[in-house]
Design a protein around this motif. Structure first.
Motif, short mmCIF file in Angstrom:
data_model
loop_
_atom_site.label_atom_id
_atom_site.label_comp_id
_atom_site.label_asym_id
_atom_site.label_seq_id
_atom_site.Cartn_x
_atom_site.Cartn_y
_atom_site.Cartn_z
N PRO A 111 44.94 34.06 33.53
CA PRO A 111 45.65 34.43 32.30
C PRO A 111 46.06 35.90 32.30
CG PRO A 111 43.34 34.33 31.87
CD PRO A 111 43.51 33.92 33.30
N GLY A 112 46.97 36.25 31.42
CA GLY A 112 47.44 37.64 31.30
C GLY A 112 48.94 37.68 31.29
N CYS A 113 49.51 38.77 30.74
CA CYS A 113 50.98 38.82 30.68
C CYS A 113 51.46 40.23 30.88
CB CYS A 113 51.50 38.26 29.36
SG CYS A 113 53.27 38.05 29.35
N PRO A 114 51.63 40.73 32.08
CA PRO A 114 51.16 40.19 33.36
C PRO A 114 49.71 40.59 33.63
CG PRO A 114 52.47 42.13 33.73
CD PRO A 114 52.46 41.92 32.26
N PRO A 115 48.94 39.85 34.47
CA PRO A 115 47.58 40.25 34.81
C PRO A 115 47.56 41.48 35.71
CG PRO A 115 48.22 38.36 36.08
CD PRO A 115 49.31 38.59 35.10
N ARG A 116 46.44 42.21 35.70
CA ARG A 116 46.33 43.40 36.55
C ARG A 116 46.18 42.98 38.00
NH1 ARG A 116 45.09 48.08 33.95
NH2 ARG A 116 44.31 48.92 35.88
N PRO A 117 46.51 43.87 38.97
CA PRO A 117 46.35 43.53 40.38
C PRO A 117 44.90 43.18 40.76
CG PRO A 117 47.65 45.50 40.18
CD PRO A 117 47.22 45.15 38.82
N GLU A 118 43.91 43.82 40.11
CA GLU A 118 42.51 43.52 40.41
C GLU A 118 42.18 42.08 40.05
OE1 GLU A 118 43.64 46.21 38.77
OE2 GLU A 118 42.05 47.68 38.55
N ALA A 119 42.80 41.56 38.98
CA ALA A 119 42.52 40.19 38.57
C ALA A 119 42.99 39.22 39.64
CB ALA A 119 43.22 39.89 37.25
N ALA A 123 40.64 36.64 41.79
CA ALA A 123 40.89 35.20 41.87
C ALA A 123 40.86 34.73 43.32
CB ALA A 123 42.23 34.87 41.24
N ILE A 124 41.46 35.51 44.22
CA ILE A 124 41.47 35.13 45.64
C ILE A 124 40.06 35.12 46.19
CG2 ILE A 124 42.22 35.86 47.93
CD1 ILE A 124 44.46 34.72 46.47
N LEU A 125 39.25 36.14 45.82
CA LEU A 125 37.87 36.21 46.32
C LEU A 125 37.06 35.04 45.80
CD1 LEU A 125 36.92 39.97 46.05
CD2 LEU A 125 37.42 38.63 48.06
N ARG A 126 37.25 34.70 44.53
CA ARG A 126 36.48 33.61 43.96
C ARG A 126 36.91 32.27 44.56
NH1 ARG A 126 35.69 32.24 37.59
NH2 ARG A 126 34.11 30.68 37.96
N PHE A 127 38.19 32.18 44.87
CA PHE A 127 38.73 30.94 45.41
C PHE A 127 38.19 30.67 46.81
CE2 PHE A 127 42.32 28.30 46.93
CZ PHE A 127 42.19 27.32 45.98
N SER A 128 38.04 31.76 47.60
CA SER A 128 37.55 31.55 48.96
C SER A 128 36.04 31.71 49.06
CB SER A 128 38.24 32.52 49.92
OG SER A 128 38.10 33.82 49.45
N GLY A 129 35.35 31.75 47.90
CA GLY A 129 33.90 31.75 47.91
C GLY A 129 33.26 33.00 48.44
N ARG A 130 33.81 34.19 48.12
CA ARG A 130 33.24 35.41 48.64
C ARG A 130 32.91 36.41 47.53
NH1 ARG A 130 37.14 37.05 53.51
NH2 ARG A 130 38.67 36.06 52.15
N ASP A 131 32.80 35.96 46.28
CA ASP A 131 32.54 36.93 45.21
C ASP A 131 31.06 37.25 45.10
OD1 ASP A 131 32.03 34.34 44.42
OD2 ASP A 131 32.35 34.78 42.30
N TYR C 24 37.15 47.20 46.66
CA TYR C 24 37.18 46.67 45.31
C TYR C 24 35.92 45.97 44.79
CZ TYR C 24 38.16 43.57 41.52
OH TYR C 24 38.06 42.87 40.38
N PRO C 25 35.36 44.96 45.41
CA PRO C 25 34.26 44.29 44.71
C PRO C 25 33.03 45.19 44.54
CG PRO C 25 35.07 42.94 46.51
CD PRO C 25 35.67 44.28 46.67
#
Lengths: 131, 499, 140
Positions: A111-119, A123-131, C24-25
Motif C-alpha cells: 500500500p501507499g501512494c506512492p510507497p517509499r523505496p524502502e517499502a 517487500a522483496i526481502l519478505r517475499f524471498s524469505g530473507r527478512d 538497509y535491513p
C-alpha cells in the motif's frame, strides 16, 4: 520459493503511474537493490516477478495479461500503490481491476501512494524469505 | 555600455495590455464576434462556427498580433451544452488567446471534423487530433509498444523505415487515456488539491500552485509575502530534482554508470530537503488557497543553507565528468535538431524552446509569484540539438541554486496563510485561466465556476506539444537514436494522461 | 601526466571515506520529523484512554472514504469511541484528516514498512492503530 530463483530475481515493471520512479530509485547508490541479486529486465521471457502499478484502461489490461502469459513458469505478481489495490484514482471504468484480480493470483500487496523505496525493498526481502 | 551589450544579446521582455488588443479586435471584426473579455491572463473570444475562419485569418496574418503557435484543443460539457476550447499563443508578442465555440452533441461524436479542417488550414500540428488509424496502418511497417524502450513511457510508436533510416513516424496515445470525463464533479476543493499533483508527477508542486493561484485570482485574494517566498523555495527545489532526474535518465541510456549513480545520489539529497518541508517526497499536498499549510522553522532553513554548497560542488563535478568525455559529446552532437521556425509552429515551451534560441520564460516575462525581487539570468543555446538540451538544464540548475540562496538570505517574517472560510463561498459565473512556468514548459489550467460548484476544469501540460513535435524530428534519423531523442525531450507521462 | 596524478589522489581520498550505501535491513535511513506514514490514535497521557470521541469528521473529509468510525454512549453519559477502522488499500496518505481534526486526536506516525501477503491483513482495527504510539522510533 526455489533457491535458484531466490538468488537471482528478475523483475519487470509495467504501467505508467508515479510509483515507477520510486521503484527505479532503488537502483541508485543510496539503496542499491543489486546487493540482493535483483535485476530489472525489459523482456517478458526473462522475468520472474511482474510488478503492476499505476493507471490502466481496457487496452492496458489486455497488454498486461498478454505479458503474464508470455512469462516462463515459476512466476509471481506484486501489486503496488492504491490505484491497483483499490480503483483508478480518476474514476475510469473501476470494474476492470477486479476483473484482473479474478484472472491472476496476486502474491504480494504494497500500500501507499506512492510507497517509499524502502517499502519496496522490504517487500522483496519478505517475499524471498530473507527478512 | 554594458547595458547596450546585454540588450543586444537578451532583448528586454515585451509587456502587452491584453485589454487593448481586445478593443482592437472588437473594432475590426464588429458583428462576427459574440463576446470578448479578459479571463485571468488570457483573452477569451466567444464565436460561432461560421465565423471561425475569418477570426483565425485575422489573428494569424495581422502583423500586430502574429498568433502563430498552436497550443491545445479540449472539449467539455455544461448541463447538456457542449463546448470546444482552442488555445493559441504568440511568443513574439507575449500574449495568448482562448477561442470558445458551442457545438452540438452529434458533432462531438464525429470528432468535430469541420472545425478541425478549418484549423488545419492555418496550423499544421492539428492533424494529430484527427482520427488517423487508417493512415497509420497503411503507412507504417514497424510497431514499437510502450515501455519496450526507456524513452517510450506512455505511448506507442509506429514507424516506416528504409534500411535503418526512419522515414515516417506516428505517435499513438490510446493507452494513456485513463482519466474519467467529469472526475472533478462532486469533489470538494481540498480533495481536488490532494489529487491534482498526479498530473505532473516528476515535479508535483506545480499543478497545486497553478490551481490555488487560479482560485486566488477568482477571489481577488492577496497572498502574504512569507507564503510567496515559501512557494518560490519549493518551486526551485522541485526544478532541481526534475532536472537531475533527467540527467540520470540520459546517462542511463548512454550506459554511463558513474554519472548515473552520482546524479541519483544528488536527487536523493534534494528530495530529503523537500520531505523535511512538505512531509512527502513526490505528492506534497502542501499549498492551500491563500497561503501554505505549515510554516518553515529556522532549523530547516539552516539545513538548506548547509547543503547548498555541497549540491553546487557535486553537480559541477557531474557536469565536468560529462563534458570532458569526447565520446559522450560525439554521441549527443547534431542529433534531433529543432529549428527556430518549427519550434514556434508547434508551440513547445520551456527548456526545449530555449535550447533552440528563443528566450521566453514566464518568470521574467510575466508577473509570476514575485520573481522580480531576485537577480538571475535565463540561459539560452543556439542550435537546439541533444547536447544543447542537456547543457541548458545544467545551467538552469545553477541559476536555481542562486535564487534559493537569495531567498534564504532575505526571508521575510509574518503570517504564512490568510485563512478564509471555504464552505460558504459563492462565486459569480466567471471563467479564469492561469499559467505557470514548470520545469517542462508552460503549465495551464482553465476553470469555469458558478455559485459554489466547478463547471469545468481543463488541465494542459506542455509535454503533449513536444510529443507531437517528435513525429517531425524523428525523420531522417537512425533507428538506434530514437531512444535518445525521445528522452532528451523530457516527456512527463502525467501530463499526457490529462489531455 | 599531471591529470593522472590528480586522479590518483582523488581515488586515494575516496578509499578512506565511509560508503554512501545504507545497508538497509540492519541500518535504517533516518526519516524527517514531518514525514507522513500510517495513522495512529493518540492516548491521553494521564488516564491512558483514547482522546478521540468518534465524531466522524475524518470520515467525511477523507477523499477516498478509507476511515470507518462508530461511537456509543459510555457509562457516565458521554460519547465514547467504539470502533475505528482504517483500510490501507484505499489510503493515499494525504494527511487531510489530521489537519481537519478538532480534538487533535490523530497523528501521522513514521511507519512505512507495509507489505502483506493477503488483502485481509491491510484492514487495521482499533487496537493495531494504538500500538505504535507507545514508542516513537523503535517500531520500524
Amino acid at each position: 520459493m526455489p533457491s535458484l530463483a531466490r538468488s537471482n530475481l528478475n523483475i519487470l515493471v509495467a504501467g505508467l503511474g508515479c510509483c515507477k520512479q520510486e521503484i527505479f530509485a532503488t537502483q541508485g547508490a543510496l539503496y542499491d537493490i543489486q546487493r540482493f541479486g535483483v535485476n530489472f529486465v525489459s523482456t517478458a521471457e526473462d522475468a520472474d516477478i511482474l510488478v503492476i502499478q499505476g493507471f490502466y484502461n481496457k487496452k492496458g489490461i489486455t497488454r498486461v495479461l498478454n505479458i503474464y502469459d508470455r512469462m516462463s513458469s515459476p512466476k509471481w505478481i506484486i501489486a503496488v500503490g492504491s490505484c491497483v489495490l483499490n480503483e483508478n484514482l480518476f474514476k475510469l471504468e473501476s470494474k476492470l481491476l477486479s476483473q484482473l484480480r479474478n484472472k491472476v493470483a496476486i502474491n504480494m500487496y504494497i500500500p501507499g501512494c506512492p510507497p517509499r523505496p524502502e517499502a519496496f525493498i522490504y517487500a522483496i526481502l519478505r517475499f524471498s524469505g530473507r527478512d | 555600455m554594458i547595458n547596450n551589450i546585454y540588450n543586444k544579446i537578451y532583448s528586454p521582455p515585451k509587456f502587452v495590455l491584453v485589454e487593448e488588443i481586445g478593443k482592437n479586435l472588437e473594432f475590426i471584426l464588429k458583428d462576427k464576434i459574440k463576446n470578448i473579455f479578459k479571463a485571468g491572463q488570457d483573452l477569451l473570444i466567444e464565436v460561432s462556427k461560421e465565423n471561425l475562419y475569418q477570426l483565425l485569418k485575422e489573428l494569424k496574418e495581422n502583423p500586430e498580433l502574429k498568433v502563430n503557435s498552436f497550443q491545445s484543443v479540449a472539449t467539455y460539457k455544461i448541463s447538456k451544452k457542449n463546448f470546444l476550447i482552442i488555445n493559441l499563443t504568440s511568443f513574439v508578442n507575449n500574449f495568448s488567446v482562448l477561442i470558445k465555440i458551442e457545438i452540438s452533441g452529434r458533432e462531438l461524436e464525429n470528432g468535430c471534423t469541420e472545425i478541425v479542417n478549418v484549423l488545419g488550414e492555418f496550423y499544421e500540428p492539428v492533424n494529430f487530433y484527427r482520427d488517423r488509424s487508417k493512415l497509420i496502418s497503411e503507412n507504417s511497417d514497424i510497431k514499437i509498444f510502450c515501455q519496450s524502450l526507456d524513452g517510450l513511457d506512455c505511448f506507442d510508436l509506429n514507424i516506416s523505415t528504409d534500411n535503418d533510416i526512419v522515414k515516417e513516424a506516428y505517435v499513438d496515445i490510446d493507452i494513456s487515456r485513463v482519466v474519467g470525463n467529469h472526475y472533478y464533479k462532486g469533489l470538494e476543493i481540498y480533495d481536488l488539491i490532494a489529487y491534482i499533483s498526479r498530473f505532473d508527477w516528476k515535479a508535483g508542486i506545480f499543478p497545486e500552485i497553478c490551481l490555488c493561484s487560479a482560485f486566488e485570482e477568482l477571489l481577488q485574494l492577496k497572498v502574504p509575502e512569507r507564503a510567496r517566498y515559501i512557494r518560490m523555495l519549493l518551486c526551485e527545489l522541485y526544478r532541481i530534482s526534475n532536472h537531475v532526474y533527467f540527467i540520470s535518465n540520459i546517462c542511463n541510456i548512454l550506459g554511463y554508470d558513474v554519472a548515473y549513480s552520482l546524479s541519483l545520489l544528488e536527487r536523493e539529497r534534494v528530495l530529503k530537503l523537500i520531505e523535511t518541508v512538505t512531509g512527502s517526497r513526490i505528492v506534497p499536498n502542501f499549498i492551500r488557497i491563500g497561503g501554505v499549510k505549515k510554516d518553515i522553522s529556522e532549523e530547516i532553513i539552516f539545513s538548506i543553507r548547509k547543503s547548498l554548497p555541497i549540491l553546487y560542488k557535486n553537480i559541477r563535478r557531474i557536469e565536468k565528468i560529462i563534458i570532458d568525455d569526447f565520446l559522450v559529446i560525439e554521441r549527443l552532437k547534431n542529433i534531433g535538431i529543432i529549428g527556430k521556425e518549427i519550434a514556434l509552429d508547434y508551440g513547445i515551451s520551456g527548456p526545449n524552446l530555449r535550447a533552440s534560441g528563443i528566450r521566453y520564460d514566464l518568470r521574467k516575462d510575466k508577473d509570476f509569484i514575485s520573481y522580480k525581487d531576485f537577480s538571475f539570468t535565463v540561459p539560452i543555446c543556439r542550435t537546439g540539438d541533444c547536447l544543447d538540451r542537456v547543457l541548458i538544464r545544467f545551467n538552469e540548475i545553477f541559476q536555481s541554486l542562486k535564487i534559493i540562496s537569495q531567498i534564504i538570505n532575505k526571508f521575510p517574517s509574518g503570517a504564512f496563510i490568510k485563512r478564509i472560510n471555504l464552505s460558504r463561498i459563492e462565486f459569480k459565473s466567471e471563467a479564469v485561466s492561469h499559467g505557470i512556468e514548470c520545469p517542462h514548459g508552460l503549465f495551464k489550467i482553465y476553470i469555469e465556476v458558478e455559485k459554489s460548484n466547478i463547471n469545468s476544469l481543463i488541465v494542459k501540460g506542455p509535454s503533449i506539444n513536444s510529443l507531437i513535435l517528435s513525429e517531425e524530428i524523428l525523420k531522417e534519423n537512425r533507428l538506434e537514436d530514437i531512444n535518445l531523442i525521445l528522452t532528451s525531450l523530457d516527456i512527463s507521462p502525467g501530463e499526457i494522461i490529462s489531455t | 601526466m599531471l591529470r593522472l596524478l590528480k586522479n590518483f589522489f582523488i581515488i586515494l581520498g575516496n578509499l578512506f571515506k565511509k560508503p554512501r550505501t545504507v545497508i538497509y535491513p540492519r541500518e535504517k535511513i533516518i526519516i524527517p520529523d514531518s514525514s507522513r506514514g500510517v495513522l495512529r490514535l493518540k492516548l491521553d497521557l494521564d488516564s491512558l484512554e483514547v482522546i478521540c470521541n468518534g465524531c466522524g469528521l475524518c470520515n467525511i473529509i477523507c477523499p477516498q472514504d478509507c476511515i470507518e468510525v462508530k461511537k456509543r454512549i459510555g457509562d457516565n453519559g458521554r460519547e465514547v469511541l467504539d470502533e475505528f477502522c482504517l483500510d490501507l488499500s484505499k489510503c493515499i496518505f494525504c494527511g487531510n484528516c489530521v489537519e481537519f481534526c478538532e480534538m487533535n486526536a490523530i497523528d501521522m506516525s513514521y511507519k512505512y514498512q507495509l507489505a502483506e501477503y493477503s488483502e485481509k491483513n491491510l484492514r487495521l482495527e482499533k487496537f493495531e492503530l494504538i500500538k505504535p504510539s507507545g514508542t516513537i522510533r523503535d517500531f520500524w
